[in-house]
Design a protein around this motif. Structure first.
Motif, short mmCIF file in Angstrom:
data_model
loop_
_atom_site.label_atom_id
_atom_site.label_comp_id
_atom_site.label_asym_id
_atom_site.label_seq_id
_atom_site.Cartn_x
_atom_site.Cartn_y
_atom_site.Cartn_z
N ASP A 24 24.42 -74.11 -18.28
CA ASP A 24 24.26 -74.76 -16.99
C ASP A 24 24.30 -73.75 -15.86
O ASP A 24 23.57 -73.86 -14.88
N GLU A 25 25.18 -72.74 -15.97
CA GLU A 25 25.29 -71.74 -14.91
C GLU A 25 23.99 -70.95 -14.78
O GLU A 25 23.55 -70.63 -13.68
N GLN A 26 23.38 -70.65 -15.92
CA GLN A 26 22.16 -69.84 -15.91
C GLN A 26 20.99 -70.56 -15.27
O GLN A 26 20.16 -69.93 -14.62
N VAL A 27 20.92 -71.87 -15.44
CA VAL A 27 19.78 -72.60 -14.90
C VAL A 27 20.07 -73.20 -13.54
O VAL A 27 19.18 -73.75 -12.91
N ALA A 28 21.32 -73.08 -13.08
CA ALA A 28 21.68 -73.67 -11.79
C ALA A 28 20.83 -73.06 -10.69
O ALA A 28 20.81 -71.86 -10.51
N ASP A 29 20.11 -73.89 -9.99
CA ASP A 29 19.32 -73.45 -8.85
C ASP A 29 20.10 -73.80 -7.59
O ASP A 29 20.09 -74.94 -7.14
N ALA A 111 14.68 -48.50 3.04
CA ALA A 111 15.47 -47.91 1.95
C ALA A 111 15.82 -48.92 0.88
O ALA A 111 16.00 -48.57 -0.30
N LEU A 112 15.91 -50.20 1.26
CA LEU A 112 16.31 -51.25 0.30
C LEU A 112 15.12 -51.95 -0.33
O LEU A 112 15.29 -52.94 -1.07
N ARG A 113 13.92 -51.45 -0.07
CA ARG A 113 12.70 -52.10 -0.58
C ARG A 113 12.73 -52.25 -2.11
O ARG A 113 12.53 -53.34 -2.65
N VAL A 114 12.98 -51.18 -2.80
CA VAL A 114 12.97 -51.23 -4.27
C VAL A 114 14.21 -51.95 -4.79
O VAL A 114 14.15 -52.65 -5.80
N HIS A 115 15.30 -51.83 -4.08
CA HIS A 115 16.51 -52.56 -4.47
C HIS A 115 16.23 -54.05 -4.57
O HIS A 115 16.59 -54.71 -5.56
N PHE A 116 15.54 -54.61 -3.58
CA PHE A 116 15.27 -56.04 -3.60
C PHE A 116 14.18 -56.41 -4.60
O PHE A 116 14.17 -57.52 -5.14
N ARG A 117 13.24 -55.49 -4.88
CA ARG A 117 12.25 -55.76 -5.92
C ARG A 117 12.93 -55.78 -7.30
O ARG A 117 12.64 -56.62 -8.15
N PHE A 118 13.84 -54.85 -7.51
CA PHE A 118 14.61 -54.79 -8.75
C PHE A 118 15.43 -56.09 -8.91
O PHE A 118 15.46 -56.70 -9.99
N THR A 119 16.06 -56.50 -7.83
CA THR A 119 16.82 -57.74 -7.85
C THR A 119 15.93 -58.92 -8.22
O THR A 119 16.30 -59.78 -9.02
N GLU A 120 14.73 -58.95 -7.63
CA GLU A 120 13.82 -60.06 -7.88
C GLU A 120 13.39 -60.13 -9.33
O GLU A 120 13.24 -61.21 -9.91
N GLY A 121 13.18 -58.96 -9.94
CA GLY A 121 12.83 -58.94 -11.35
C GLY A 121 13.89 -59.61 -12.21
O GLY A 121 13.58 -60.38 -13.12
N HIS A 122 15.13 -59.33 -11.93
CA HIS A 122 16.21 -59.95 -12.69
C HIS A 122 16.43 -61.41 -12.28
O HIS A 122 16.80 -62.24 -13.11
N TRP A 123 16.19 -61.73 -11.02
CA TRP A 123 16.28 -63.14 -10.58
C TRP A 123 15.30 -64.00 -11.38
O TRP A 123 15.62 -65.12 -11.76
N SER A 124 14.11 -63.45 -11.63
CA SER A 124 13.06 -64.23 -12.30
C SER A 124 13.38 -64.50 -13.77
O SER A 124 12.75 -65.35 -14.39
N GLN A 125 14.36 -63.80 -14.33
CA GLN A 125 14.74 -64.03 -15.73
C GLN A 125 16.26 -64.12 -15.84
O GLN A 125 16.88 -63.58 -16.76
N ARG A 126 16.84 -64.84 -14.92
CA ARG A 126 18.29 -64.93 -14.83
C ARG A 126 18.91 -65.77 -15.93
O ARG A 126 20.14 -65.95 -15.96
N ASP A 127 18.08 -66.27 -16.84
CA ASP A 127 18.61 -66.92 -18.03
C ASP A 127 19.02 -65.92 -19.10
O ASP A 127 19.66 -66.30 -20.08
N LEU A 128 18.66 -64.65 -18.93
CA LEU A 128 18.95 -63.64 -19.95
C LEU A 128 20.26 -62.92 -19.63
O LEU A 128 20.52 -62.56 -18.48
N PRO A 129 21.08 -62.65 -20.62
CA PRO A 129 22.37 -61.97 -20.40
C PRO A 129 22.22 -60.62 -19.71
O PRO A 129 23.02 -60.28 -18.84
N GLU A 130 21.20 -59.84 -20.06
CA GLU A 130 21.02 -58.52 -19.45
C GLU A 130 20.75 -58.64 -17.96
O GLU A 130 21.28 -57.87 -17.14
N SER A 131 19.94 -59.62 -17.58
CA SER A 131 19.65 -59.82 -16.16
C SER A 131 20.88 -60.34 -15.43
O SER A 131 21.15 -59.96 -14.29
#
Length: 450
Positions: A24-29, A111-131
């Protein structure tokens, strides 16, 4: 033996998004906070940053302390879901805040441009433990920088490389334009493997063999931390090695839209500064239309055009970001929804939306930079020689916009947009496997640098 064995993307994705394994936590929007709540939270931090921005520009100082304020305030985790310790902001809200941050100090949003792109990549697969692990790490204050560009070789063929050593790898090479690396805890690095494959690795900036060099000599965005990062036999955990990122309109749109948000903030700051300048200006020209500058209709028109441009640029950026929100949310819904919903027709339709989102940002880019360059030149019409006083540093606004615009020359954007309109061909870098793009990427998407 290939580092990344060939495998059906469909079967890999199906295993990655097995709904039975999602909690439930992983899919919580989380419901995103409202704009005013976010602005109220971060505006005091931005104001504190703005107070020292001109002094840093004069002294050539980096905003290192300001980055720490952004960490401590939770800004660097504003896109991380609330369930994982972040702010739960939407992409539109993130870009609203980036515009405000850029108005305070454009080096920081850059300076934070790539930081937020990296974050977005993991946001898009936040059901995975690694993300989830990375999102929690970002919520704890971790910042990620870039490591993609090189000054030698051919684009997309990297001299920087990894080779096997024990259970992991060692990394060797040199990257330039490593934006944000001076302030980062980790850097996302594009490399070539021993087998000639492309890969992305993530390493700590304080890991053995990593040297971050402050040698960015561009005439704009001087504090963005965009110099060289060198790797000498740097150990890399095998878990932090991923396949290269495939093309996607939304992915490329995200990294371009960050530049546009920064540009919108620059124009807002330039407008504010010339407004204050004119209000305080007591003398004017003999041929002027009024006794003092602020009453001169011609000067009023310059300030008015700048203000209108700043408003329009923000509106353009936020509209493009809202489109990215729609795509990201649709990808997530399809990703965690019932497998029966992931039909070829549904995936193809979502891919079309993804491409259109990318094109929208390219359209925005073609307009935003041209208007911003024009405005940051025209602001000097309000003050004659006084406006070019080096202590005011009004020229930094044009230099900063010009530097951002030079990342991706407009001549190529114009051509790509025209080719799409005339021949129906999307930009080449938007094309990838339909399933992967529609579902928001796999593990490699999270590692995207630039």
């Amino acid at each position: 033996m290939l580092l990344f064995p060939k495998e059906s993307t469909l079967s890999h994705t199906a295993r990655s998004i097995d709904s039975a394994a999602i909690t439930d936590e992983q899919v919580a929007d989380d419901q995103a906070p409202d704009d005013q709540a976010l602005l109220a939270r971060f505006t005091p931090v931005f104001q504190r940053i703005a107070e020292g921005a001109l002094a840093r520009e004069r002294a050539g100082q980096h905003p290192t302390e300001a980055v720490q304020w952004l960490r401590e305030s939770g800004f660097t985790a504003v896109r991380v879901p609330r369930a994982l310790g972040g702010g739960g902001a939407s992409l539109r809200q993130l870009h609203l805040l980036l515009i405000a941050l850029a108005a305070a100090d454009s080096n920081l949003s850059h300076a934070l441009r790539v930081h937020f792109r990296f974050t977005e990549g993991h946001w898009s697969q936040r059901d995975l433990p690694e993300s989830q692990k990375w999102l929690r790490r970002i919520a704890d204050g971790a910042v990620i920088g870039a490591g993609n560009a090189e000054r030698t070789g051919e684009h997309g063929k990297f001299a920087t490389n990894i080779r096997r050593q024990g259970d992991g790898y060692v990394l060797n090479g040199q990257k330039y334009y490593t934006t944000g690396s001076l302030y980062a805890d980790y850097v996302s690095v594009s490399v070539t493997t021993e087998n000639g494959e492309l890969a992305t690795v993530v390493v700590g900036t304080r890991a053995p063999g990593v040297e971050v060099v402050d040698d960015w000599v561009g005439f704009g965005q001087k504090g963005s931390g965009s110099g060289t990062t060198v790797f000498r036999d740097t150990p890399v955990d095998a878990a932090n090695v991923a396949p290269p990122v495939g093309g996607s309109g939304a992915r490329w749109a995200h990294v371009q839209l960050s530049h546009l948000a920064t540009t919108a903030g620059i124009v807002r700051r330039a407008t504010d500064e010339i407004t204050d300048f004119v209000k305080q200006r007591a003398r004017t020209y003999r041929q002027a239309s009024a006794a003092i500058a602020k009453d001169d209709p011609l000067i009023q028109a310059v300030v008015g055009r700048a203000d209108a441009t700043a408003y329009a640029l923000q509106a353009i950026v936020l509209q493009a970001a809202a489109t990215l929100d729609d795509v990201a949310n649709a990808q997530w819904a399809l990703r965690v929804g019932p497998p029966a919903a992931r039909t070829e027709a549904a995936l193809a339709a979502l891919k079309e939306r993804d491409i259109e989102a990318g094109l929208d940002t390219y359209r925005a880019q073609a307009v935003v930079f041209e208007l911003a360059l024009k405005t940051t030149t025209e602001i000097f019409e309000v003050g004659g020689s006084s406006a070019v006083d080096r202590n005011r540093h009004l020229d930094r606004h044009w230099r900063n916009v010009r530097t951002l615009a030079s990342h991706n020359p407009l001549i190529y954007r114009h051509r790509q947009l025209g080719e799409n309109r005339l021949n129906g061909n999307p930009p080449y870098n938007f094309l990838s496997n339909t399933q992967t793009a529609a579902l928001g990427g796999e593990s490699e998407d999270a590692a995207l640098g630039v």
